[in-house]
Design a protein around this motif. Structure first.
Motif, PDB file in Angstrom:
ATOM      1  N   SER A 278       0.853  -1.183   0.000  1.00 54.68           N
ATOM      2  CA  SER A 278       0.000   0.000   0.000  1.00 54.68           C
ATOM      3  C   SER A 278       0.892   1.237   0.000  1.00 54.68           C
ATOM      4  N   ALA A 279       0.764   2.057  -1.000  1.00 53.54           N
ATOM      5  CA  ALA A 279       1.609   3.242  -1.115  1.00 53.54           C
ATOM      6  C   ALA A 279       1.353   4.199   0.047  1.00 53.54           C
ATOM      7  N   GLY A 346       2.084   7.051  -8.552  1.00 53.31           N
ATOM      8  CA  GLY A 346       3.448   7.350  -8.163  1.00 53.31           C
ATOM      9  C   GLY A 346       3.521   8.120  -6.865  1.00 53.31           C
ATOM     10  N   VAL A 347       4.757   8.236  -6.371  1.00 55.07           N
ATOM     11  CA  VAL A 347       5.069   8.985  -5.155  1.00 55.07           C
ATOM     12  C   VAL A 347       5.889  10.206  -5.567  1.00 55.07           C
ATOM     13  N   CYS A 390      14.812   1.548  -8.766  1.00 56.03           N
ATOM     14  CA  CYS A 390      13.683   1.714  -9.694  1.00 56.03           C
ATOM     15  C   CYS A 390      13.834   0.799 -10.902  1.00 56.03           C
ATOM     16  N   SER A 391      15.042   0.707 -11.430  1.00 57.05           N
ATOM     17  CA  SER A 391      15.281  -0.191 -12.561  1.00 57.05           C
ATOM     18  C   SER A 391      15.011  -1.638 -12.172  1.00 57.05           C
ATOM     19  N   HIS A 392      15.399  -2.020 -10.946  1.00 58.82           N
ATOM     20  CA  HIS A 392      15.185  -3.375 -10.456  1.00 58.82           C
ATOM     21  C   HIS A 392      13.701  -3.691 -10.324  1.00 58.82           C
ATOM     22  N   LEU A 393      12.916  -2.691  -9.915  1.00 58.59           N
ATOM     23  CA  LEU A 393      11.487  -2.903  -9.675  1.00 58.59           C
ATOM     24  C   LEU A 393      10.625  -2.582 -10.891  1.00 58.59           C
ATOM     25  N   GLY A 394      11.236  -2.110 -11.969  1.00 53.96           N
ATOM     26  CA  GLY A 394      10.459  -1.734 -13.142  1.00 53.96           C
ATOM     27  C   GLY A 394       9.759  -0.398 -12.989  1.00 53.96           C
ATOM     28  N   ALA A 395      10.193   0.417 -12.023  1.00 57.43           N
ATOM     29  CA  ALA A 395       9.607   1.739 -11.814  1.00 57.43           C
ATOM     30  C   ALA A 395      10.367   2.791 -12.615  1.00 57.43           C
ATOM     31  N   THR A 396       9.825   4.005 -12.661  1.00 59.71           N
ATOM     32  CA  THR A 396      10.416   5.101 -13.427  1.00 59.71           C
ATOM     33  C   THR A 396      10.706   6.271 -12.499  1.00 59.71           C
ATOM     34  N   LEU A 397      11.917   6.808 -12.587  1.00 59.54           N
ATOM     35  CA  LEU A 397      12.333   7.950 -11.778  1.00 59.54           C
ATOM     36  C   LEU A 397      12.362   9.186 -12.670  1.00 59.54           C
ATOM     37  N   HIS A 416       7.316   6.573 -10.371  1.00 55.21           N
ATOM     38  CA  HIS A 416       6.091   5.997 -10.923  1.00 55.21           C
ATOM     39  C   HIS A 416       6.235   4.478 -10.968  1.00 55.21           C
ATOM     40  N   PHE A 417       5.303   3.795 -10.307  1.00 55.16           N
ATOM     41  CA  PHE A 417       5.339   2.345 -10.254  1.00 55.16           C
ATOM     42  C   PHE A 417       4.459   1.764 -11.357  1.00 55.16           C
ATOM     43  N   PRO A 418       4.872   0.645 -11.938  1.00 50.53           N
ATOM     44  CA  PRO A 418       4.059   0.044 -13.012  1.00 50.53           C
ATOM     45  C   PRO A 418       2.732  -0.465 -12.474  1.00 50.53           C
ATOM     46  N   GLU A 419       1.660  -0.223 -13.237  1.00 46.02           N
ATOM     47  CA  GLU A 419       0.343  -0.690 -12.818  1.00 46.02           C
ATOM     48  C   GLU A 419       0.218  -2.204 -12.967  1.00 46.02           C
TER      49      GLU A 419
END
Length: 431
Positions: A278-279, A346-347, A390-397, A416-419
């Motif tokens: 949960s974000a 995203g956060v 972020c690269s490890h988790l597939g997220a975008t900075l 931004h986290f992938p949906e």
């Protein structure tokens, strides 16, 4: 494993090879067709025109001498008023005319006896010419068909090994195919295999180094944190000793957390513990933990809320990424506020600080570090770690900077986290 999008037909190497052969066949056919047409016309002049002239040279003197003129079948010789009215208006020379649906070759000329005309009523050359052009048309179509077949055959011979090699590389096959070949494809396969082996060795060394160093750091960091706890317990409320002890304890805990993060980054993503997160709960926890960083300073750290969302991730890594951004913002913001909120999927961390230094901006945007910023402080090593997470988790900075002011943030960094996260192999989870 990254899957390439399927190739479009117009981008296919097979198609290009086939089109090249077809183009070559078309140009060659047109070239030879022009030569053939010139040859046919030359033969027509040779066989028909000269034949009519020979007939005129033979029949004219006989007709003038009153001798019988027996012409071969299909040929006729006319002199003066004996020329048919439909042919009298023709100028001198050889002509192809159609009279009452009959194709004629006519030679008009003038001799001492007057104007004459030699008419070929039944020339077989037209039929021969039709047969010749028909054969050329059949040969053209056959040549084009053969060019298509040959182009596709050679295209497959060339492309199929490349596709096989690409599939083996994409499947991470230990032994690449085609290495035994002595041609360029064999050279390409051996080169790719060599570079892959070097890259694997480099990555293995980096992973082992990161894992070993992180593992070896755990024990001394635990000792330091324990000693700091004992020191805090013994100092009571003495501010002279307690403040340094708290800094030592906090630094040891942060170093221990960083060590854990490095250990997890040394493992492949599919071998990590992915759980629903949960974000809102995670960000609230991290903001509360960082409040100590702004205590007694003219800086307000607040959580502005937002629409909560749940995503798949590794909790320790996400905490490290968000916490790193919040701690950096609190550390470099001298007055104003640090605001954390949820937006979209995203956060977002905003601050009213001076903004990122050039070296940190370059590192965050994967750009070369400016020469004047090299060797200076603030090179963005913490942000580099966030980038790796972020690269490890597939997220975008994402970095957005605005001119600092009373109401505008000095910097704004978003994760931004992938949906829809990539599927994880359950058999490897937690391995």
């Amino acid at each position: 494993m990254v899957k390439e999008a399927p190739l479009k037909k117009e981008d296919s190497l097979r198609r290009r090879i086939t089109v090249a052969y077809l183009t070559f066949a078309t140009v060659s056919s047109v070239f030879f067709a022009v030569i053939a047409a010139l040859a046919v016309e030359g033969i027509e002049v040779r066989l028909v025109d000269e034949r009519l002239e020979e007939v005129a040279a033979w029949a004219g003197p006989r007709h003038a001498g009153g001798l019988p003129v027996e012409m071969p079948a299909g040929l006729s010789y006319h002199l003066g008023d004996g020329i048919p009215r439909s042919l009298r208006a023709l100028p001198e020379g050889v002509h192809e005319v159609t009279i009452e649906g009959v194709d004629l070759h006519v030679l008009k000329g003038r001799s001492a006896a007057g104007e004459y005309a030699v008419v070929d009523h039944d020339s077989a050359y037209e039929k021969i010419e039709l047969v010749v052009y028909s054969m050329f048309a059949v040969a053209f179509l056959g040549f084009m068909g053969f060019a298509v077949v040959l182009g596709r055959f050679l295209g497959n011979r060339i492309v199929n090994p490349i596709v096989e090699l690409a599939a083996a590389v994409d499947a991470r096959t230990a032994q690449l195919p085609l290495q035994e070949r002595g041609d360029e494809l064999g050279l390409l396969s051996r080169t790719i295999a060599g570079h892959t082996a070097e890259l694997k060795q480099f990555l293995d060394r980096e992973r082992f180094f990161t894992g070993d160093v992180s593992h070896e750091l755990r024990t001394p960091l635990t000792v330091i944190a324990g000693a700091a706890e004992v020191l805090l317990a013994q100092t009571g409320i003495d501010p002279v000793v307690r403040a340094p002890a708290e800094r030592i304890y906090r630094a040891a805990r942060e170093a221990s957390d960083t060590t854990s993060v490095l250990l997890r980054l040394a493992r492949s993503p599919e071998r990590l513990e992915w759980t629903p997160i949960s974000a809102d709960a995670l960000v609230r926890e991290e903001v509360a933990r960082c409040q100590v960083l702004v205590a007694g300073r003219p800086v307000a750290l607040r959580y502005a809320g937002g629409d909560d969302f749940v995503f798949q991730g590794v909790r320790e890594l996400v905490l490290a990424a968000v916490g790193n951004l919040v701690r950096n913002a609190c550390q470099y913001t001298e007055r104003g506020h640090v605001e954390v909120r949820l937006e979209g999927h995203g956060v977002i961390v905003e601050d009213t600080g001076p903004g990122l230094p050039p070296a940190a901006r370059a590192r965050l945007r994967n750009e070369p570090i400016p020469a004047e910023a090299r060797g200076s402080s603030g090179t963005g090593l913490g942000l580099g770690l966030v980038q790796r997470i972020c690269s490890h988790l597939g997220a975008t900075l994402v970095l957005t900077e605005q001119p600092p002011g009373q109401y505008s943030p000095g910097s704004c960094i978003e994760i931004h986290f992938p949906e829809k996260p990539a599927p994880v192999n359950p058999s490897l989870t937690g391995a």
